[in-house]
Design an enzyme around this catalytic site. Structure first.
Site, PDB file in Angstrom:
ATOM      1  N   GLU A 176      53.637 -67.519  93.452  1.00 22.75           N
ATOM      2  CA  GLU A 176      54.374 -67.187  92.228  1.00 22.75           C
ATOM      3  C   GLU A 176      55.388 -68.296  91.962  1.00 22.75           C
ATOM      4  OE1 GLU A 176      54.372 -65.036  89.612  1.00 22.75           O
ATOM      5  OE2 GLU A 176      56.130 -66.209  89.014  1.00 22.75           O
ATOM      6  N   GLN A 177      55.354 -68.831  90.743  1.00 21.25           N
ATOM      7  CA  GLN A 177      56.229 -69.968  90.434  1.00 21.25           C
ATOM      8  C   GLN A 177      57.716 -69.587  90.353  1.00 21.25           C
ATOM      9  OE1 GLN A 177      55.002 -71.433  86.596  1.00 21.25           O
ATOM     10  NE2 GLN A 177      55.538 -69.561  85.521  1.00 21.25           N
ATOM     11  N   ARG A 202      57.730 -51.635  83.029  1.00 23.95           N
ATOM     12  CA  ARG A 202      56.930 -52.698  83.665  1.00 23.95           C
ATOM     13  C   ARG A 202      57.441 -52.995  85.068  1.00 23.95           C
ATOM     14  NH1 ARG A 202      54.652 -55.949  78.988  1.00 23.95           N
ATOM     15  NH2 ARG A 202      53.931 -57.399  80.525  1.00 23.95           N
ATOM     16  N   TYR A 214      59.343 -45.207  72.617  1.00 20.90           N
ATOM     17  CA  TYR A 214      58.963 -44.086  73.492  1.00 20.90           C
ATOM     18  C   TYR A 214      59.915 -44.028  74.685  1.00 20.90           C
ATOM     19  CZ  TYR A 214      56.206 -48.029  75.477  1.00 20.90           C
ATOM     20  OH  TYR A 214      55.786 -49.246  75.962  1.00 20.90           O
ATOM     21  N   ASP A 230      45.415 -62.017  81.741  1.00 18.13           N
ATOM     22  CA  ASP A 230      45.701 -62.848  80.575  1.00 18.13           C
ATOM     23  C   ASP A 230      45.187 -64.276  80.716  1.00 18.13           C
ATOM     24  OD1 ASP A 230      46.902 -60.777  79.260  1.00 18.13           O
ATOM     25  OD2 ASP A 230      48.899 -61.684  79.149  1.00 18.13           O
TER      26      ASP A 230
HETATM   27  C1  LIG Z   1      54.933 -57.097  73.280  1.00 18.11           C
HETATM   28  C2  LIG Z   1      53.877 -56.823  74.321  1.00 18.11           C
HETATM   29  C3  LIG Z   1      53.543 -55.506  74.604  1.00 18.11           C
HETATM   30  C4  LIG Z   1      52.536 -55.227  75.518  1.00 18.11           C
HETATM   31  N1  LIG Z   1      52.213 -53.927  75.744  1.00 18.11           N
HETATM   32  C5  LIG Z   1      51.224 -53.637  76.600  1.00 18.11           C
HETATM   33  C6  LIG Z   1      50.870 -52.281  76.839  1.00 18.11           C
HETATM   34  O1  LIG Z   1      51.469 -51.365  76.284  1.00 18.11           O
HETATM   35  N2  LIG Z   1      49.846 -52.023  77.721  1.00 18.11           N
HETATM   36  C7  LIG Z   1      49.170 -53.028  78.360  1.00 18.11           C
HETATM   37  O2  LIG Z   1      48.264 -52.733  79.157  1.00 18.11           O
HETATM   38  N3  LIG Z   1      49.488 -54.323  78.146  1.00 18.11           N
HETATM   39  C8  LIG Z   1      50.494 -54.664  77.292  1.00 18.11           C
HETATM   40  N4  LIG Z   1      50.834 -55.959  77.086  1.00 18.11           N
HETATM   41  C9  LIG Z   1      50.054 -57.029  77.754  1.00 18.11           C
HETATM   42  C10 LIG Z   1      50.500 -57.287  79.189  1.00 18.11           C
HETATM   43  O3  LIG Z   1      51.885 -57.542  79.216  1.00 18.11           O
HETATM   44  C11 LIG Z   1      49.771 -58.476  79.785  1.00 18.11           C
HETATM   45  O4  LIG Z   1      48.412 -58.406  79.456  1.00 18.11           O
HETATM   46  C12 LIG Z   1      49.917 -58.499  81.311  1.00 18.11           C
HETATM   47  O5  LIG Z   1      51.257 -58.687  81.663  1.00 18.11           O
HETATM   48  C13 LIG Z   1      49.053 -59.606  81.906  1.00 18.11           C
HETATM   49  O6  LIG Z   1      49.265 -59.638  83.299  1.00 18.11           O
HETATM   50  P1  LIG Z   1      48.813 -60.916  84.125  1.00 18.11           P
HETATM   51  O7  LIG Z   1      49.145 -60.617  85.543  1.00 18.11           O
HETATM   52  O8  LIG Z   1      47.426 -61.303  83.775  1.00 18.11           O
HETATM   53  O9  LIG Z   1      49.740 -62.108  83.577  1.00 18.11           O
HETATM   54  P2  LIG Z   1      51.317 -62.276  83.619  1.00 18.11           P
HETATM   55  O10 LIG Z   1      52.008 -60.982  83.567  1.00 18.11           O
HETATM   56  O11 LIG Z   1      51.652 -63.287  82.592  1.00 18.11           O
HETATM   57  O12 LIG Z   1      51.609 -62.886  85.063  1.00 18.11           O
HETATM   58  C14 LIG Z   1      51.315 -64.224  85.356  1.00 18.11           C
HETATM   59  C15 LIG Z   1      52.192 -64.648  86.530  1.00 18.11           C
HETATM   60  O13 LIG Z   1      51.780 -65.954  86.940  1.00 18.11           O
HETATM   61  C16 LIG Z   1      52.930 -66.764  87.179  1.00 18.11           C
HETATM   62  N5  LIG Z   1      52.506 -68.169  86.987  1.00 18.11           N
HETATM   63  C17 LIG Z   1      52.174 -68.773  85.830  1.00 18.11           C
HETATM   64  N6  LIG Z   1      51.811 -70.048  86.050  1.00 18.11           N
HETATM   65  C18 LIG Z   1      51.916 -70.252  87.398  1.00 18.11           C
HETATM   66  C19 LIG Z   1      51.666 -71.378  88.252  1.00 18.11           C
HETATM   67  N7  LIG Z   1      51.221 -72.544  87.783  1.00 18.11           N
HETATM   68  N8  LIG Z   1      51.885 -71.222  89.579  1.00 18.11           N
HETATM   69  C20 LIG Z   1      52.320 -70.039  90.084  1.00 18.11           C
HETATM   70  N9  LIG Z   1      52.585 -68.945  89.327  1.00 18.11           N
HETATM   71  C21 LIG Z   1      52.365 -69.060  87.992  1.00 18.11           C
HETATM   72  C22 LIG Z   1      53.937 -66.256  86.152  1.00 18.11           C
HETATM   73  O14 LIG Z   1      55.255 -66.589  86.505  1.00 18.11           O
HETATM   74  C23 LIG Z   1      53.668 -64.758  86.176  1.00 18.11           C
HETATM   75  O15 LIG Z   1      54.428 -64.097  87.155  1.00 18.11           O
HETATM   76  C24 LIG Z   1      51.849 -56.297  76.185  1.00 18.11           C
HETATM   77  C25 LIG Z   1      52.209 -57.603  75.925  1.00 18.11           C
HETATM   78  C26 LIG Z   1      53.205 -57.874  75.011  1.00 18.11           C
HETATM   79  C27 LIG Z   1      53.556 -59.308  74.739  1.00 18.11           C
END
Ligand SMILES: Cc1cc2nc3c(=O)[nH]c(=O)nc-3n(C[C@H](O)[C@H](O)[C@H](O)COP(=O)(O)OP(=O)(O)OC[C@H]3O[C@@H](n4cnc5c(N)ncnc54)[C@H](O)[C@@H]3O)c2cc1C
Length: 396
Positions: free
Chosen positions: A33-34, A107, A216, A293
């Site tokens: 984790e960065q 979250r 909510y 994502d």
């Molecule tokens: C306004 C909003 C509302 C939302 N509401 C919902 C909802 O109601 N329900 C739902 O299911 N989803 C919702 N989402 C979507 C959800 O937030 C994301 O899809 C989810 O957080 C994705 O998780 P992830 O682990 O794939 O990525 P992220 O949460 O982006 O985690 C990626 C991690 O990788 C780390 N990282 C990045 N680059 C590097 C690197 N080079 N080296 C080491 N670490 C790195 C980052 O620091 C981060 O901790 C919402 C999003 C937004 C913007």
């Protein structure tokens, strides 16, 4: 075979869910984790029955239940008139139709549940200040190089590094994400600070022209989550920058009194610039794959990005379980069974944004169609989504 090490880039919801699944299968897992800590931002998230199905699979139902909030209804109202456009009795419908609830969760709490479950696994290594800079793979494994020069070797690498994924740029190489032109302002209040006449126990979405507000309760009703979304030309990369309240109030100037009053309760808003990408189906390459994502970023209009990341983790685990050490084969199978489902969510999310932000005749038609349908008709149209995936039969 199982004493092999899997490297995971990113300690968000997706990365930690994957780490948990793989550690339970007997892999050694290193999560990079960065940031200076494993943490999530303070905001709410909606969790569909499809993700609750995954929590059951992960053995996390009780831990999630302890911190979740279960709204009675999903309610859509017109921001200019206040009229109720539709009200879905989600509590009864989700459980009755899909066998799992529809919930909302802070979250931070969801992330903590996953982090604690990972920390309880002796085979999970959790590294902060660990930014992946590059990686290289050959037939035997993957070597990750961090920004501070440290190197780690493993049998495979999972890029769970979010919207601006560095791992994706090596595999898909499709540049920056698509800026949607929509921004979200978010804030969380203690529920006790919300005046009684503005409080609702439901998930309420106030739809307006190029705007909407969702609110909510959270954390068993102790907190109150607000997210205001509108079209804007502002752009700043990142998930944690401050919004401009003047722009927000201008965009909601024609909203009904309670909405303006609610927005006025908040002095400081955090802003997200909302981005997504076109769906692709080449997110696995040899011993490296993407998840969450990083693989399929989507707009938030279906509230499914995190739910999809959790589904990915469970399905990826099931693919590896079948592959007997063939990481490249497992990653292709995982991509095959995930890519159309996640693409459908990416594209449907854009469509739902258009519905929420409709104006003119489109808005009138939306209101008429929703109001003439049965209470749960809108929800039934998402059966393909909410019934979720069965990790035991998804590869059949
Ligand atoms: C306004 C909003 C509302 C939302 N509401 C919902 C909802 O109601 N329900 C739902 O299911 N989803 C919702 N989402 C979507 C959800 O937030 C994301 O899809 C989810 O957080 C994705 O998780 P992830 O682990 O794939 O990525 P992220 O949460 O982006 O985690 C990626 C991690 O990788 C780390 N990282 C990045 N680059 C590097 C690197 N080079 N080296 C080491 N670490 C790195 C980052 O620091 C981060 O901790 C919402 C999003 C937004 C913007």
């Amino acid at each position: 075979m199982k004493e092999q090490t899997v490297l995971i880039c990113g300690g968000g919801i997706g990365g930690l869910a994957a780490a948990l699944v793989l550690a339970r299968q007997g892999y050694r897992v290193e999560v990079f984790e960065q940031s200076d800590a494993f943490r999530e931002i303070g905001a709410g998230i909606q969790i569909g029955p499809n993700a609750f199905r995954m929590f059951e699979h992960l053995g996390l139902t009780r831990a999630i239940d302890h911190v979740a909030y279960y709204p009675g209804n999903l309610c859509m109202r017109d921001v200019r008139t206040g009229e109720v456009v539709t009200r879905v009795p989600v509590s009864a419908t989700a459980q009755g139709t899909y066998g799992y609830p529809y919930g909302v969760i802070y979250r931070v709490d969801l992330h903590s549940v996953l982090l604690e479950a990972c920390a309880a696994q002796p085979s999970v290594g959790l590294y902060t200040h660990a930014k992946l800079e590059r990686f290289a793979q050959d037939g035997d494994g993957v070597t990750v190089t961090l920004a501070d020069g440290r190197k780690f070797q493993g049998a495979a690498l999972i890029g769970a590094d979010g919207l601006w994924s560095a791992v994706r740029q090596e595999i898909v190489a499709d540049g920056a994400p698509r800026v949607s032109g929509h921004v979200a302002y978010r804030a969380v209040l203690p529920a006790s600070e919300v005046p009684k006449h503005l409080f609702s126990p439901d998930v309420v979405l106030w739809g307006g022209e190029k705007t909407h507000l969702v609110h909510y309760p959270l954390r068993r009703g102790e907190l109150f989550n607000l997210v205001a979304v509108f079209h804007s030309s502002l752009y700043e990369e990142g998930w944690n920058v401050f919004g401009d309240p003047h722009e927000l109030h201008e965009r909601f100037a024609d909203a009904v009194g309670p909405v303006r009053e609610l927005l006025g309760k908040i002095e400081t808003w955090k802003m997200w610039v909302l981005c997504d990408r076109e769906p692709v189906k080449n997110w696995s390459q040899g011993r490296v794959t993407l998840l969450g994502d990083a693989a399929h970023p989507m707009l938030q209009y279906l509230a499914q990005g995190a739910c999809m990341a959790i589904e990915d983790a469970v399905v990826l685990g099931a693919a590896l379980e079948r592959a007997h050490g063939d990481f490249a084969g497992a990653f292709l199978e995982y991509q095959r069974v995930r890519c159309l489902r996640t693409a459908r969510v990416q594209l449907t999310s854009r469509f739902y944004g258009d519905i929420y932000h409709a104006s003119g005749v489109t808005r009138e038609l939306r209101n008429q169609l929703f109001q003439s349908g049965t209470e749960s008709a809108g929800f039934a149209g998402l059966k393909w989504l909410y019934e979720g995936v069965d990790p035991n039969s998804v590869f059949a």
